[in-house]
Design a protein around this motif. Structure first.
Motif, short mmCIF file in Angstrom:
data_model
loop_
_atom_site.label_atom_id
_atom_site.label_comp_id
_atom_site.label_asym_id
_atom_site.label_seq_id
_atom_site.Cartn_x
_atom_site.Cartn_y
_atom_site.Cartn_z
N ASN A 163 -7.82 -18.05 -44.96
CA ASN A 163 -8.97 -17.46 -45.65
C ASN A 163 -8.91 -15.94 -45.63
O ASN A 163 -9.22 -15.27 -46.63
CB ASN A 163 -10.29 -17.94 -45.02
CG ASN A 163 -10.28 -17.93 -43.52
OD1 ASN A 163 -9.68 -18.81 -42.90
ND2 ASN A 163 -10.93 -16.96 -42.90
N THR A 164 -8.49 -15.35 -44.50
CA THR A 164 -8.40 -13.90 -44.40
C THR A 164 -7.25 -13.37 -45.25
O THR A 164 -7.36 -12.33 -45.91
CB THR A 164 -8.20 -13.47 -42.94
OG1 THR A 164 -9.12 -14.19 -42.11
CG2 THR A 164 -8.45 -11.98 -42.77
N ILE A 165 -6.14 -14.09 -45.22
CA ILE A 165 -4.99 -13.71 -46.05
C ILE A 165 -5.38 -13.76 -47.53
O ILE A 165 -5.01 -12.88 -48.32
CB ILE A 165 -3.78 -14.63 -45.77
CG1 ILE A 165 -3.29 -14.42 -44.32
CG2 ILE A 165 -2.65 -14.36 -46.75
CD1 ILE A 165 -2.23 -15.42 -43.88
N ALA A 166 -6.14 -14.78 -47.92
CA ALA A 166 -6.58 -14.90 -49.31
C ALA A 166 -7.55 -13.79 -49.68
O ALA A 166 -7.48 -13.24 -50.79
CB ALA A 166 -7.23 -16.27 -49.53
N ALA A 167 -8.47 -13.45 -48.78
CA ALA A 167 -9.42 -12.36 -49.04
C ALA A 167 -8.68 -11.04 -49.23
O ALA A 167 -9.01 -10.25 -50.11
CB ALA A 167 -10.43 -12.25 -47.91
N ALA A 168 -7.67 -10.82 -48.38
CA ALA A 168 -6.87 -9.60 -48.50
C ALA A 168 -6.06 -9.60 -49.79
O ALA A 168 -6.04 -8.61 -50.53
CB ALA A 168 -5.95 -9.46 -47.29
N GLY A 169 -5.40 -10.72 -50.07
CA GLY A 169 -4.56 -10.81 -51.26
C GLY A 169 -5.36 -10.68 -52.55
O GLY A 169 -4.90 -10.06 -53.51
N GLY A 170 -6.56 -11.23 -52.57
CA GLY A 170 -7.39 -11.19 -53.77
C GLY A 170 -7.80 -9.79 -54.16
O GLY A 170 -8.05 -9.51 -55.34
N PHE A 171 -7.87 -8.89 -53.15
CA PHE A 171 -8.27 -7.52 -53.43
C PHE A 171 -7.15 -6.52 -53.12
O PHE A 171 -7.40 -5.33 -52.94
CB PHE A 171 -9.55 -7.17 -52.65
CG PHE A 171 -10.75 -7.95 -53.10
CD1 PHE A 171 -11.44 -7.58 -54.24
CD2 PHE A 171 -11.15 -9.09 -52.40
CE1 PHE A 171 -12.54 -8.31 -54.67
CE2 PHE A 171 -12.25 -9.82 -52.84
CZ PHE A 171 -12.95 -9.44 -53.97
N LYS A 172 -5.92 -7.04 -53.00
CA LYS A 172 -4.71 -6.22 -52.81
C LYS A 172 -4.82 -5.32 -51.59
O LYS A 172 -4.59 -4.11 -51.64
CB LYS A 172 -4.43 -5.39 -54.07
CG LYS A 172 -4.14 -6.27 -55.30
CD LYS A 172 -3.92 -5.44 -56.54
CE LYS A 172 -3.49 -6.32 -57.71
NZ LYS A 172 -4.44 -7.38 -58.05
N LEU A 173 -5.15 -5.94 -50.45
CA LEU A 173 -5.28 -5.23 -49.17
C LEU A 173 -4.32 -5.82 -48.16
O LEU A 173 -3.80 -6.92 -48.34
CB LEU A 173 -6.71 -5.36 -48.64
CG LEU A 173 -7.84 -4.81 -49.52
CD1 LEU A 173 -9.17 -5.35 -49.02
CD2 LEU A 173 -7.84 -3.29 -49.50
N ASP A 174 -4.10 -5.09 -47.07
CA ASP A 174 -3.37 -5.65 -45.95
C ASP A 174 -4.31 -6.54 -45.16
O ASP A 174 -5.51 -6.24 -45.04
CB ASP A 174 -2.83 -4.54 -45.02
CG ASP A 174 -1.74 -3.72 -45.68
OD1 ASP A 174 -1.03 -4.28 -46.54
OD2 ASP A 174 -1.61 -2.53 -45.35
N VAL A 175 -3.78 -7.62 -44.60
CA VAL A 175 -4.64 -8.56 -43.88
C VAL A 175 -5.32 -7.91 -42.69
O VAL A 175 -6.47 -8.24 -42.34
CB VAL A 175 -3.84 -9.81 -43.45
CG1 VAL A 175 -2.84 -9.48 -42.36
CG2 VAL A 175 -4.78 -10.93 -43.00
N ASN A 176 -4.64 -6.93 -42.04
CA ASN A 176 -5.26 -6.29 -40.88
C ASN A 176 -6.50 -5.49 -41.27
O ASN A 176 -7.44 -5.35 -40.48
CB ASN A 176 -4.26 -5.40 -40.12
CG ASN A 176 -3.56 -4.40 -41.01
OD1 ASN A 176 -4.03 -4.06 -42.10
ND2 ASN A 176 -2.42 -3.92 -40.58
#
Length: 433
Positions: A163-176
């Motif tokens: 879920n966190t990886i998807a949230a980051a990927g959806g907005f083009k961010l790093d997961v950290n």
């Protein structure tokens, strides 16, 4: 993604609605999402060739998220299969003792989830400990599960989970970035979970002596020592935090050393396996981790298809226009998308995947910063992601040996915890930062 053509917003909305209905009817989410994209495309005015292009372009757009989740399977496999997660949970509860039972149980579940264990698995891991503590202290199962589920929700928004990886990927961010961004809302969620659980700890069905006796029979497994169990999560956290810490300290070398979770999580898992003395189990851990990730990966592919339809349609523009015309701040679009999609699918990860895949462009176009949008969408997905048409509801109910009535009571308290985290995220990222 460039629009293939101006697909009518009605078709996109109809396709999304059809996909959600099919998911509620228990069709495999991947098929439901792809079928929704196809039907919605036809309704929206696309022809066969254009629909194929939409599906391909949409699924290609999520491949970055897919490969990161595949890589995270190594890490998750080690934590779940080696007994490392159980060791961490047991130590936390044992050290804090019975007087702080609710806090210790919530914190244990939060940490286990935060270090990369899926929330249903985290609850399964901590549930036997919770039932044992509950039997000794006379606590109710409802209160115990509120502590576990609330802690798990808090940990889930600061974890390297799908879920966190998807949230980051959806907005083009790093997961950290998303993990750190969710920390304050997570702490509020943990606090509310402990308060609610403490207030109702004597209300409801208690853990019987017979259940406690069964737990003692099943608790004979040999778990690794804490020093070895901590190696995997510590390596992952340290490496994920190098770049953010460098930025905060003004150390350019560290700030520029942006090592993706794609490299960090498998590396941490392999080194952790060696530290546990399980080098001969690495392949087994990788296989188990990948098997756990596969359902999420398939859902992401389906979400990419429906996201491709929505991006190629006029729906995002219509949504932005509606928000502007209503006078409601565009800030609220992100959490609303998270709440609705997670409620429809009864899953945090699927809800985040659908919300970001379908509405990320519309959310950003309202002027919300990517990190703010990611955190608000992510926390919003924790509000009603525990409904009975999802697996988490039943996994957690079975883990605690609860009646349906008691489990439904817990759902209300779970939503209060999710709302707390969402409100904190909106205040922080919508109005302060």
């Amino acid at each position: 993604m460039d629009a293939v053509m101006d697909i009518s917003w009605i078709g996109a909305l109809a396709g999304l609605a059809l996909a959600i209905v099919l998911i509620l009817l228990k069709l495999a989410p991947t098929y439901a999402l792809i079928l929704g994209a196809i039907v919605g495309g036809f309704i929206g005015g696309a022809n066969f060739a254009e629909i194929i292009k939409i599906l391909i372009t949409g699924t290609q757009s999520v491949q970055g998220t897919v490969i990161r989740i595949i890589a995270a399977g190594v890490f998750a496999g080690v934590m779940m299969e080696s007994g490392a997660a159980e060791t961490i949970a047991k130590v936390i509860v044992d050290k804090l003792g019975g007087t702080k039972a609710m806090f210790s149980l919530a914190l244990a579940t939060m940490i286990i989830t935060a270090v990369g264990v899926f929330i249903p698995v985290a609850v399964l891991i901590v549930a036997p400990i919770a039932l044992s503590v509950g039997n000794k202290m006379g606590y109710s199962k409802v209160a115990l599960l509120v502590a576990l589920s609330g802690g798990g929700k808090a940990g889930n928004i600061i974890s390297p989970n799908p879920n966190t990886i998807a949230a980051a990927g959806g907005f083009k961010l790093d997961v950290n970035q998303v993990m750190i961004g969710g920390l304050v809302p997570a702490l509020f969620g943990l606090t509310v979970a402990v308060i609610i659980a403490s207030l109702i700890k004597y209300k409801g069905t208690k853990v019987t002596d017979a259940e406690a006796a069964e737990l003692k029979k099943a608790s004979s497994a040999n778990f690794p020592p804490l020093s070895k169990a901590l190696v995997t999560p510590i390596i992952a956290v340290v490496l994920l935090m190098i770049s953010p810490i460098g930025s905060m300290l003004g150390v350019d070398f560290l700030a520029s050393l942006k090592i993706d979770s794609l490299f960090i999580l498998p590396f941490a898992g392999i080194v952790g396996s060696l530290a546990l003395g399980k080098k001969d189990k690495i392949v087994d851990y990788c296989t188990a981790g990948l098997n756990r990730m596969t359902p999420t990966i398939l859902i992401i592919i389906g979400a990419g298809a429906i996201g491709g339809l929505i991006t190629a349609s006029t729906l995002p523009a219509e949504v932005v226009a509606l928000v502007n015309a209503s006078g409601i701040s565009g800030v609220f679009l992100a959490p609303i998308a998270g709440v609705l999609m997670a409620a429809a699918t009864a899953s945090t990860s699927t809800g985040v995947i659908l919300a970001t895949g379908s509405f990320s462009n519309a959310i950003i176009s309202t002027g919300v910063a990517p990190l703010s949008a990611a955190v608000m969408t992510h926390t919003g997905a924790t509000v009603i992601d525990h409904l009975p048409h999802g697996t988490y509801f039943h996994v957690s109910r079975n883990a605690m040996g609860m009646s349906m009535k008691d489990r439904m009571r817990v759902a209300l308290f779970e939503s209060m915890i999710g709302i707390t985290m969402t409100v904190v995220a909106i205040i922080m990222y919508g109005f302060i930062l």
